[in-house]
Design an enzyme around this catalytic site. Structure first.
Site, PDB file in Angstrom:
ATOM      1  N   CYS A 138       0.800  -1.235   0.000  1.00  0.00           N
ATOM      2  CA  CYS A 138       0.000   0.000   0.000  1.00  0.00           C
ATOM      3  C   CYS A 138       0.827   1.276   0.000  1.00  0.00           C
ATOM      4  O   CYS A 138       0.260   2.371  -0.067  1.00  0.00           O
ATOM      5  CB  CYS A 138      -0.941   0.000   1.199  1.00  0.00           C
ATOM      6  SG  CYS A 138      -2.078  -1.400   1.196  1.00  0.00           S
ATOM      7  N   CYS A 458       0.553   2.485   6.599  1.00  0.00           N
ATOM      8  CA  CYS A 458       0.972   1.107   6.842  1.00  0.00           C
ATOM      9  C   CYS A 458       0.953   0.365   5.516  1.00  0.00           C
ATOM     10  O   CYS A 458       0.435   0.850   4.518  1.00  0.00           O
ATOM     11  CB  CYS A 458       0.026   0.434   7.831  1.00  0.00           C
ATOM     12  SG  CYS A 458      -1.695   0.375   7.249  1.00  0.00           S
TER      13      CYS A 458
END
Length: 474
Positions: A138, A458
């Protein structure tokens, strides 16, 4: 809930005893002032002697759409191309003025494995411009941007286009390994007898397809399951998560209606209508959210479809330059890209704690405190993940036990935090979100009159990223 907490190995009981405040509910009012004015202070600049100033000139993105909707018949490079063309249109950048193009993506289309190259050619960039694709879950477009920063800092380039793309409407689905081996053997077979023998060996089990992994390779656990355990470990309640999700959608809707999401470009989808805005923003009510059942740990989990980010199609692109080059070409930069860090931790019990690890480190590198930051933009993978990170940042015990710090840095003030919505509401095309975060910080600093912004995210694998962004003098 007790059953869940008993299963987690993140020293839950110890953490809750050491941090009794963790069970307290943070105020997550959705009535945050959208046009909140940051108190302008006299602050130092983060410019460093002998180090090039690197600036964000512009950032754009396609509308982020729920997968399986209007973009369903496209390919990833179509979206990336649209973002690149939007950047060219918005900046009037000559197509041969770019030194390098870098794109991030997670689930690759096998026909366009270097999607940066295919998209740049399709967008009309010179074929003399090198392009490559990076992946780090991500935070893939964060890697694309920081790779560009490195090339400029090293004196290799002056003008970089970075971006990211994700296309969840059509992911690669493979034949089973047995079927693949048989098909490859058929390709090598020299006689009819060999071919017939191989065809005769095919069984029904060979025809079972392999879907893309939805779990961590190293732990075999889905991210949603991990988010549920993390929320339990930090004492994040279902109510807190639903409140945060409602806040995200409410603020995103307000920002969309107020025309603040100016990075979104219109995109004429071939064979379909022109798309001009994100379609996943859906403000609801606490009563409606409370009706949803747990999505991962049943029946006692707290993570639901509504307090999780959804599968999204979309692409983003940013123009990054040395300040000297930008000014020479007549551009007015939006922001300076300053210190950044990448972090990595245990992918089993701390999978989604990248912001909690990255934020203190990047603040230390920049010589700043949380109070110095005017704008925060954290990636919202799950509401529970966000709340767990905020509580970790506000914990002396976590700072001492896991960060090697004497004291906590503190949690961001909510009146500065994700005020235009976030991944829960705007959407989260894995490879594209990082550029959205950075562009949003730049735009909010301009709108709110702040000087410093902080991006944190994250990523799968227990990794994370944080970056400090400084407003360009206006």
């Amino acid at each position: 809930m007790n059953a869940i907490r008993g299963k987690t190995s993140f020293k839950t009981a110890h953490l809750l005893q050491a941090c009794p405040y963790l069970t307290a509910t943070r105020s997550l009012s959705t009535s945050v002032q959208l046009h909140a004015q940051v108190q302008t202070k006299s602050k130092k600049t983060l410019a460093k002697p002998g180090v090039k100033n690197i600036v964000l000139v512009e950032g754009v993105r396609t509308p982020f759409l729920l997968s399986g909707t209007t973009y369903a018949d496209l390919m990833p490079h179509d979206l990336a191309r649209a973002a690149l063309q939007g950047l060219l249109h918005k900046t009037s950048l000559p197509k041969d003025a770019v030194d390098y193009i870098i794109y991030g993506t997670v689930i690759q289309e096998v026909k366009t494995s270097n999607v940066a190259r295919e998209a740049s050619l399709g967008a009309g960039f010179s074929d003399k411009i090198p392009s490559h694709t990076v992946t780090m879950a991500c935070i893939s477009s964060n890697v694309a941007m920081t790779t560009g920063v490195g090339l400029i800092t090293a004196g290799q380039c002056d003008t970089i286009v970075a971006g990211g793309v994700e296309f969840m409407s059509d992911v690669p689905i493979r034949h089973s390994r047995k079927m693949r081996k048989t098909m490859l053997a058929l390709n090598r077979a020299k006689t009819l007898g060999q071919r017939l023998s191989l065809i005769g060996s095919i069984r029904m089990a060979h025809l079972t397809p392999e879907l893309p992994a939805v779990a961590e390779f190293s732990t075999a656990e889905t991210m949603g399951h991990s988010a549920d355990r993390l929320a339990a470990a930090f004492g994040v309640t279902r109510l807190e998560q639903d409140e945060f999700a409602l806040r995200s959608h409410t603020l995103a809707k307000q920002a969309q209606d107020a025309g603040l999401l100016s990075d979104v470009i219109s995109f004429k989808v071939p064979g379909r209508d022109t798309v001009a805005k994100d379609n996943g923003i859906r403000p609801s009510s606490m009563e409606q959210l409370a009706k949803l059942k747990p999505a991962f740990i049943k029946p006692h989990g707290t993570v639901t479809a509504a307090n999780s980010s959804f599968l999204t199609d979309g692409a983003s692109a940013v123009l990054i330059m040395s300040e000297e080059k930008a000014l020479a070409m007549g551009y007015k930069p939006k922001a300076y890209l300053r210190d950044f860090v990448f972090v990595s931790q245990d992918p089993k019990d701390q999978l989604l704690l990248g912001p909690a690890y990255g934020t203190p480190k990047v603040l230390a590198r920049a010589g700043l405190t949380m109070d110095d930051i005017d704008v925060f933009e954290f990636h919202e993978a799950f509401a529970g993940q966000i709340m767990a990170n905020l509580k970790a940042l506000d914990s002396d015990w976590f700072a001492q036990t896991y960060m090697g710090r004497k004291v906590k840095v503190g949690a961001p003030a909510m009146e500065k935090f994700n005020l235009w919505g976030g991944s829960l509401s705007l959407g989260h095309p894995f490879g594209a979100t990082g550029c959205r975060l950075v562009t949003t910080v730049a735009h909010r600093l301009l709108k709110e009159g702040g000087q410093y912004g902080l991006v944190a995210a994250c990523a799968a694998g227990g990794q994370g990223h944080a970056m400090v962004i400084e407003a360009y003098p206006q």
